[in-house]
Scaffold this motif. Structure first.
Motif: not given
Length: 514
Positions: A258-268
């Motif tokens: 989910a960190l990938l598909t949601s782009n959370v990691r990108t935001d981090m």
């Protein structure tokens, strides 16, 4: 390359498509036939049984959902979950040992100067904008008698605050402590709230209605974990209705995908985050973005660290964090024999050898999360046998079974631990009464229920008042003798000197310094 990777994400993780602006037009004949062929080859074509009866929006919705799954992959992970391959770690003579001393610390006996050093270091990392928080909040309060997300639940505190509000205010307080320590302004700890299909919209509305509990909404991201189809005992994908596949969230281990598909990691990455605290919503005592924990993990230069509490006794049914065949791991209570559970620590004969109880409270380095693509496909799926309502393919009737008729597939957040070497894993033992009070059961159960959660917060507040020399009096029943201290006033018992000459009539709530 990007297209290939996105295809891999669709294949492995299966994010919910409901309520995401599903097109209202039917797929073309070629698109439909291609998808039908895919499911037919996988012997899962029963999902199209009622397709021709559906309305245009229903056809579009079912098509989009089915297109998000790879039926061959579903068959593969189902088979592996039902018949897991044997490996050395799962052999009967697997070697279990506590984590090495170099990888552990305990708040029960660490030196004050070490704790202060970790705390100062953690606040410094916060002040540099390098700390973020991920909340696993996909569960509903069904067992609590509520259909709302569990984070919305009011445990009955004098303030009537929800779990979400309590945790948001702890984040706010850490930001304030970091500003005071560093002299900087507008320090932010991004809060990433992972929901599930059934809880996402309700969670978003709850945050909006409460104005994000005083946090800047630009620093709060609500995202959704993936889902997997429910499978019958015969290995078939079940339909919830003629137009819907029966699906379930993919477990707390779905956090990584989910960190990938949601782009959370990108935001981090854009924000320069280096240290992440992840935890479950149902712990009312959780020290969100705990500077001590962040500082401890950073000082060890590890990729994952975890908090544990001391196991109460040999029979307590909790998972244990330890090393298994030389790798960090979690072993469930049911997997340990009595002799192992009752073994004593040779250095501390009054303590259990295996006493580090897992509370799903973790630290991750961002560099480790940057490697998710390298290992996420290796994580196993586990089987949960459930009573799953479904549509009878023969007659189209909805069946509500009275016994388990199928399985839900889920991943566990700790399945990643054995992928690490011991020198990249650390463990901090914390005081149960200060940091762990899970909410699992309905009120009146007497264990891990709203009343015990409420009382644990009130007891903590009473201790904090008495620790600074204040007096707490009460003429009420024992369960009404505590004090609720708002996180806006104190994060962990600090800053309460203004109470040292006060006598407080319990039950009470302290929302500000006066």
């Amino acid at each position: 390359m990007a297209t290939a990777f996105n295809n891999l994400l669709d294949k492995l993780h299966l994010t919910s498509k409901e309520d995401e602006g599903i097109p209202t037009h039917e797929p073309t004949g070629d698109e439909l036939n291609e998808l039908k062929d895919k499911y037919t080859r996988a012997k899962q074509d029963q999902v199209f049984t009622f397709y021709d009866e559906l309305s245009t929006p229903e056809k579009a919705g079912l098509f989009e959902r089915l297109r998000s799954f790879d039926p061959d992959h579903i068959n593969e992970i189902t088979e592996k979950a039902l018949h897991p391959p044997k490996n050395a770690d799962e052999s009967e003579d697997a070697k279990l040992e506590p984590l090495p001393d170099a990888a552990t610390a305990s708040m029960l006996d660490s030196k004050d100067e070490d704790i202060q050093s970790w705390y100062t270091s953690g606040l410094e990392l916060v002040s540099k904008g390098q700390v973020a928080v991920v909340l696993m909040a996909g569960g509903q309060g069904t067992r609590l008698g509520s259909s709302d997300p569990k984070g919305c639940f009011n445990i009955g505190l004098p303030s009537q605050k929800s779990l979400f509000q309590i945790q948001a205010e702890r984040i706010w307080k850490v930001q304030q402590l970091a500003e005071k320590e560093s002299g900087k302004k507008d320090i932010a700890i991004p809060w990433y709230v992972m929901t599930s299909g059934p809880t996402r919209r309700s969670t978003e509305r709850f945050f909006e209605e409460h104005n994000y509990f005083g946090l800047n909404k630009d620093n709060v991201s609500i995202f959704e974990q993936g889902v997997l189809p429910c499978i019958s005992n015969e290995g078939k994908i079940l339909l919830e209705s003629k137009a819907k596949v029966a699906v379930a969230p993919d477990g707390n281990g779905g956090i990584y995908q989910a960190l990938l598909t949601s782009n959370v990691r990108t935001d981090m990455r854009k924000r320069g985050i280096q240290h992440i605290h992840a935890y479950c919503v149902d712990n009312c005592l959780v020290k969100v973005a705990d500077p001590v924990f962040i500082g401890f993990a950073a000082s060890k230069d590890v990729d994952i660290a975890t908090k544990v509490v001391r196991k109460r006794n040999a029979k307590e049914p909790v998972g244990l964090i330890l090393q298994k065949n030389g790798k960090p791991d979690v072993v469930e209570y049911s997997e340990i024999d009595d002799a192992t559970a009752e073994a004593k620590d040779s250095k501390h004969p009054d303590l259990l050898k295996f006493r580090a109880a897992n509370i799903v409270n973790h630290y991750y380095s961002f560099r480790f999360l940057e490697s998710i693509e390298d290992w996420v496909h290796k994580l196993p799926h586990h089987v949960a046998r459930k009573k799953i309502p479904y549509v009878d393919i023969e007659n189209g009737e909805t069946i509500k079974p009275d016994k388990a008729n199928g399985i839900k597939l889920e991943q566990f957040v700790f399945d990643v631990f054995p992928l690490l070497s011991l020198n990249k894993f650390a463990c901090m033992e914390v005081r149960r009464e200060e940091e762990f009070s899970p909410l699992k059961n309905a009120r009146g159960t007497g264990e891990d229920d709203p009343d015990t959660s409420k009382q644990d917060i009130l007891n903590q507040g009473r201790r904090w008042v008495e620790n600074v020399g204040g007096i707490v009096e009460s003429e009420c029943a024992p369960e009404e003798t505590g004090v609720e201290i708002s996180p806006l006033v104190s994060y962990g018992g600090e800053g309460l000197e203004f109470l040292q000459t006060r006598t407080i009539k319990a039950p009470a709530v302290i929302e500000k310094e006066d």
